[in-house]
Each structure stands twice: as structure tokens, then as C-alpha cells.
Write a protein that holds these residues in place. Structure first.
Motif, PDB file in Angstrom:
ATOM      1  N   MET A 126       0.876  -1.161  -0.068  1.00  0.00           N
ATOM      2  CA  MET A 126       0.089  -0.009   0.070  1.00  0.00           C
ATOM      3  C   MET A 126       0.810   1.324  -0.068  1.00  0.00           C
ATOM      4  O   MET A 126       1.797   1.193   0.903  1.00  0.00           O
ATOM      5  CB  MET A 126      -0.890  -0.113   1.269  1.00  0.00           C
ATOM      6  CG  MET A 126      -1.565   1.436   1.612  1.00  0.00           C
ATOM      7  SD  MET A 126      -2.912   0.892   2.910  1.00  0.00           S
ATOM      8  CE  MET A 126      -2.270  -0.552   3.652  1.00  0.00           C
ATOM      9  N   ARG A 127       0.599   2.062  -1.060  1.00  0.00           N
ATOM     10  CA  ARG A 127       1.536   3.271  -1.115  1.00  0.00           C
ATOM     11  C   ARG A 127       0.502   4.412  -1.344  1.00  0.00           C
ATOM     12  O   ARG A 127      -0.228   4.481  -2.321  1.00  0.00           O
ATOM     13  CB  ARG A 127       2.508   3.165  -2.334  1.00  0.00           C
ATOM     14  CG  ARG A 127       3.629   2.273  -1.984  1.00  0.00           C
ATOM     15  CD  ARG A 127       4.546   2.568  -1.102  1.00  0.00           C
ATOM     16  NE  ARG A 127       5.552   1.736  -1.050  1.00  0.00           N
ATOM     17  CZ  ARG A 127       5.676   1.193   0.122  1.00  0.00           C
ATOM     18  NH1 ARG A 127       5.213   1.301   1.394  1.00  0.00           N
ATOM     19  NH2 ARG A 127       6.832   0.213   0.380  1.00  0.00           N
ATOM     20  N   PHE A 128       0.582   5.690  -0.419  1.00  0.00           N
ATOM     21  CA  PHE A 128      -0.163   6.780  -0.708  1.00  0.00           C
ATOM     22  C   PHE A 128       0.749   7.840  -1.361  1.00  0.00           C
ATOM     23  O   PHE A 128       1.884   7.946  -1.068  1.00  0.00           O
ATOM     24  CB  PHE A 128      -0.671   7.256   0.565  1.00  0.00           C
ATOM     25  CG  PHE A 128      -1.558   6.316   1.423  1.00  0.00           C
ATOM     26  CD1 PHE A 128      -2.756   6.176   1.144  1.00  0.00           C
ATOM     27  CD2 PHE A 128      -0.727   5.615   2.602  1.00  0.00           C
ATOM     28  CE1 PHE A 128      -3.559   5.091   1.827  1.00  0.00           C
ATOM     29  CE2 PHE A 128      -1.591   4.729   3.102  1.00  0.00           C
ATOM     30  CZ  PHE A 128      -3.142   4.632   2.914  1.00  0.00           C
ATOM     31  N   LEU A 129       0.193   8.450  -2.295  1.00  0.00           N
ATOM     32  CA  LEU A 129       0.788   9.549  -3.132  1.00  0.00           C
ATOM     33  C   LEU A 129      -0.213  10.669  -3.307  1.00  0.00           C
ATOM     34  O   LEU A 129      -1.322  10.297  -3.737  1.00  0.00           O
ATOM     35  CB  LEU A 129       1.137   9.015  -4.383  1.00  0.00           C
ATOM     36  CG  LEU A 129       1.845   9.771  -5.503  1.00  0.00           C
ATOM     37  CD1 LEU A 129       3.280  10.328  -4.747  1.00  0.00           C
ATOM     38  CD2 LEU A 129       2.102   9.106  -6.815  1.00  0.00           C
ATOM     39  N   THR A 131      -7.192   3.872  -1.951  1.00  0.00           N
ATOM     40  CA  THR A 131      -6.167   3.299  -1.786  1.00  0.00           C
ATOM     41  C   THR A 131      -6.268   2.287  -0.233  1.00  0.00           C
ATOM     42  O   THR A 131      -6.044   0.861  -0.500  1.00  0.00           O
ATOM     43  CB  THR A 131      -4.837   4.022  -1.468  1.00  0.00           C
ATOM     44  OG1 THR A 131      -4.453   4.866  -2.621  1.00  0.00           O
ATOM     45  CG2 THR A 131      -3.691   3.096  -0.980  1.00  0.00           C
ATOM     46  N   TYR A 145      -1.961   6.183  10.292  1.00  0.00           N
ATOM     47  CA  TYR A 145      -1.385   4.985   9.713  1.00  0.00           C
ATOM     48  C   TYR A 145      -2.467   3.941   9.614  1.00  0.00           C
ATOM     49  O   TYR A 145      -3.506   4.081  10.252  1.00  0.00           O
ATOM     50  CB  TYR A 145      -0.856   4.332  11.176  1.00  0.00           C
ATOM     51  CG  TYR A 145       0.489   5.049  11.575  1.00  0.00           C
ATOM     52  CD1 TYR A 145       1.882   4.381  11.217  1.00  0.00           C
ATOM     53  CD2 TYR A 145       0.285   6.047  12.398  1.00  0.00           C
ATOM     54  CE1 TYR A 145       2.849   5.344  11.775  1.00  0.00           C
ATOM     55  CE2 TYR A 145       1.506   6.610  12.786  1.00  0.00           C
ATOM     56  CZ  TYR A 145       2.862   6.328  12.417  1.00  0.00           C
ATOM     57  OH  TYR A 145       3.963   6.631  13.032  1.00  0.00           O
ATOM     58  N   VAL A 165      -0.125  -1.189   9.267  1.00  0.00           N
ATOM     59  CA  VAL A 165       0.888  -0.508   9.240  1.00  0.00           C
ATOM     60  C   VAL A 165       1.468  -0.252  10.630  1.00  0.00           C
ATOM     61  O   VAL A 165       2.408  -0.168  10.950  1.00  0.00           O
ATOM     62  CB  VAL A 165       1.057   0.869   8.246  1.00  0.00           C
ATOM     63  CG1 VAL A 165       2.314   1.488   8.318  1.00  0.00           C
ATOM     64  CG2 VAL A 165       0.742   0.281   6.686  1.00  0.00           C
ATOM     65  N   GLY A 179       0.476  12.189   1.114  1.00  0.00           N
ATOM     66  CA  GLY A 179       0.923  10.690   1.094  1.00  0.00           C
ATOM     67  C   GLY A 179       2.159  10.585   1.090  1.00  0.00           C
ATOM     68  O   GLY A 179       3.083  11.115   0.207  1.00  0.00           O
ATOM     69  N   VAL A 180       2.827   9.769   2.205  1.00  0.00           N
ATOM     70  CA  VAL A 180       4.179   9.776   2.387  1.00  0.00           C
ATOM     71  C   VAL A 180       4.401   7.993   2.490  1.00  0.00           C
ATOM     72  O   VAL A 180       4.612   7.664   3.622  1.00  0.00           O
ATOM     73  CB  VAL A 180       4.744  10.178   3.548  1.00  0.00           C
ATOM     74  CG1 VAL A 180       6.450  10.215   3.647  1.00  0.00           C
ATOM     75  CG2 VAL A 180       4.330  11.851   3.553  1.00  0.00           C
ATOM     76  N   GLY A 181       4.371   7.216   1.301  1.00  0.00           N
ATOM     77  CA  GLY A 181       4.809   6.092   1.221  1.00  0.00           C
ATOM     78  C   GLY A 181       3.459   5.315   1.874  1.00  0.00           C
ATOM     79  O   GLY A 181       2.229   5.444   1.539  1.00  0.00           O
ATOM     80  N   ASP A 182       3.807   4.640   2.982  1.00  0.00           N
ATOM     81  CA  ASP A 182       2.603   3.701   3.716  1.00  0.00           C
ATOM     82  C   ASP A 182       1.755   4.687   4.708  1.00  0.00           C
ATOM     83  O   ASP A 182       1.132   3.843   5.401  1.00  0.00           O
ATOM     84  CB  ASP A 182       3.345   2.457   4.112  1.00  0.00           C
ATOM     85  CG  ASP A 182       4.390   2.776   5.382  1.00  0.00           C
ATOM     86  OD1 ASP A 182       4.593   3.751   5.573  1.00  0.00           O
ATOM     87  OD2 ASP A 182       4.873   1.598   5.872  1.00  0.00           O
TER      88      ASP A 182
END
Length: 146
Positions: free
Chosen positions: A1-4, A26, A49, A53, A114-117
Motif C-alpha cells: 500500500m502506497r499513498f501518493l 487506496t 497509519y 502498518v 501521502g508519504v509511502g505507507d
């Protein structure tokens, strides 16, 4: 899972804010419905989070920290003391507690990044202040990646 993403939103008078749809999608795709919110360790922002995660991070901290060491137990306690479970309502909103808003200076306008997970939640003016100039950013990145 990646947030952007880098998305501005407004909190209502009760402190509720819409989680941007790109982040909700996401989370839904990953089957996540529970979230943990806490103040960042280094910056004046909040970190959202997904539960899995958060649990992975808690497991990693427990592996590294000795629960029989007073100082390490205090570090663990300090990390979890500010954590709050949040849930999205049917409209995709969640509540930013007054306590956490005050800790990071959130008034009404917030910025979701969004910073990665994880997803960071910034007061709009602090988000603008933390952005480096293009030259500084390029120099720092070059130094780290060389």
C-alpha cells in the motif's frame, strides 16, 4: 500500500475532515478500515497509519525495545501515548481531536500528504513552511543518493 498525493482540505467546526478520495480508495483496495492517528516524532504534523502498518511498527518496536528496561519502556509509552484510533464515517470523514489539533497547530485548513505507507496531516501554513526550495531539495537529494 502506497499513498501518493498532496491535497488540501478544510476541517468543520467540530474538527471533522474528509479523507481525500484518492487515499480512501487506496485503503479500500487494501481492505483497511481502521486507522491510527498520532503526532509525528520529528515534525509538527499528524501521521495517519492504516492499522496493519501501525501494528507492524508496534511489533518492530517491541522486538527492538526491552520491556524490562525502564528507559526503553518510557520511549515506547511516549510513542503510543498520543495515538488515537479513528474511523471514517459514511461520508469519508474522521475527527481530529482538539488535543492533537492543538499539538500541531491545525486550525481549519489542513494538507494531506501521502508519504509511502502513511498519510501526513499538516496545518496548511506549516506545510508551506516545510517545503524546501528546488535548489536545496536537489542538493540534498543528490547528496543522499550519491
Amino acid at each position: 500500500m502506497r499513498f501518493l498525493g498532496n491535497i488540501e482540505a478544510k476541517a468543520d467546526a467540530k474538527g471533522r475532515v474528509f479523507l481525500p478520495s484518492v487515499f480512501r480508495k487506496t485503503l479500500q483496495a487494501a481492505g483497511e478500515d481502521r486507522l491510527i492517528l498520532r503526532k509525528d516524532v520529528h515534525e509538527d504534523c499528524l501521521v495517519l497509519y492504516p492499522e496493519t502498518v501501525w501494528n507492524e511498527q508496534m511489533d518492530e518496536m517491541r522486538r527492538r525495545l526491552n520491556r524490562w528496561n525502564r528507559q526503553q519502556q518510557q520511549v515506547f509509552r511516549q510513542f503510543v501515548i498520543d495515538a488515537e484510533e479513528v474511523s471514517l464515517d459514511t461520508n469519508g470523514r474522521f475527527l481530529l481531536s482538539q488535543r492533537l489539533q492543538e499539538k500541531v497547530g491545525i486550525d481549519q485548513t489542513v494538507r494531506f500528504i501521502g508519504v509511502g505507507d502513511v498519510i501526513e496531516v499538516w496545518a496548511e501554513e506549516k506545510a508551506r513552511d516545510m517545503e524546501q526550495t528546488k535548489g536545496d531539495f536537489a542538493t540534498e537529494l543528490e547528496g543522499m543518493m550519491s
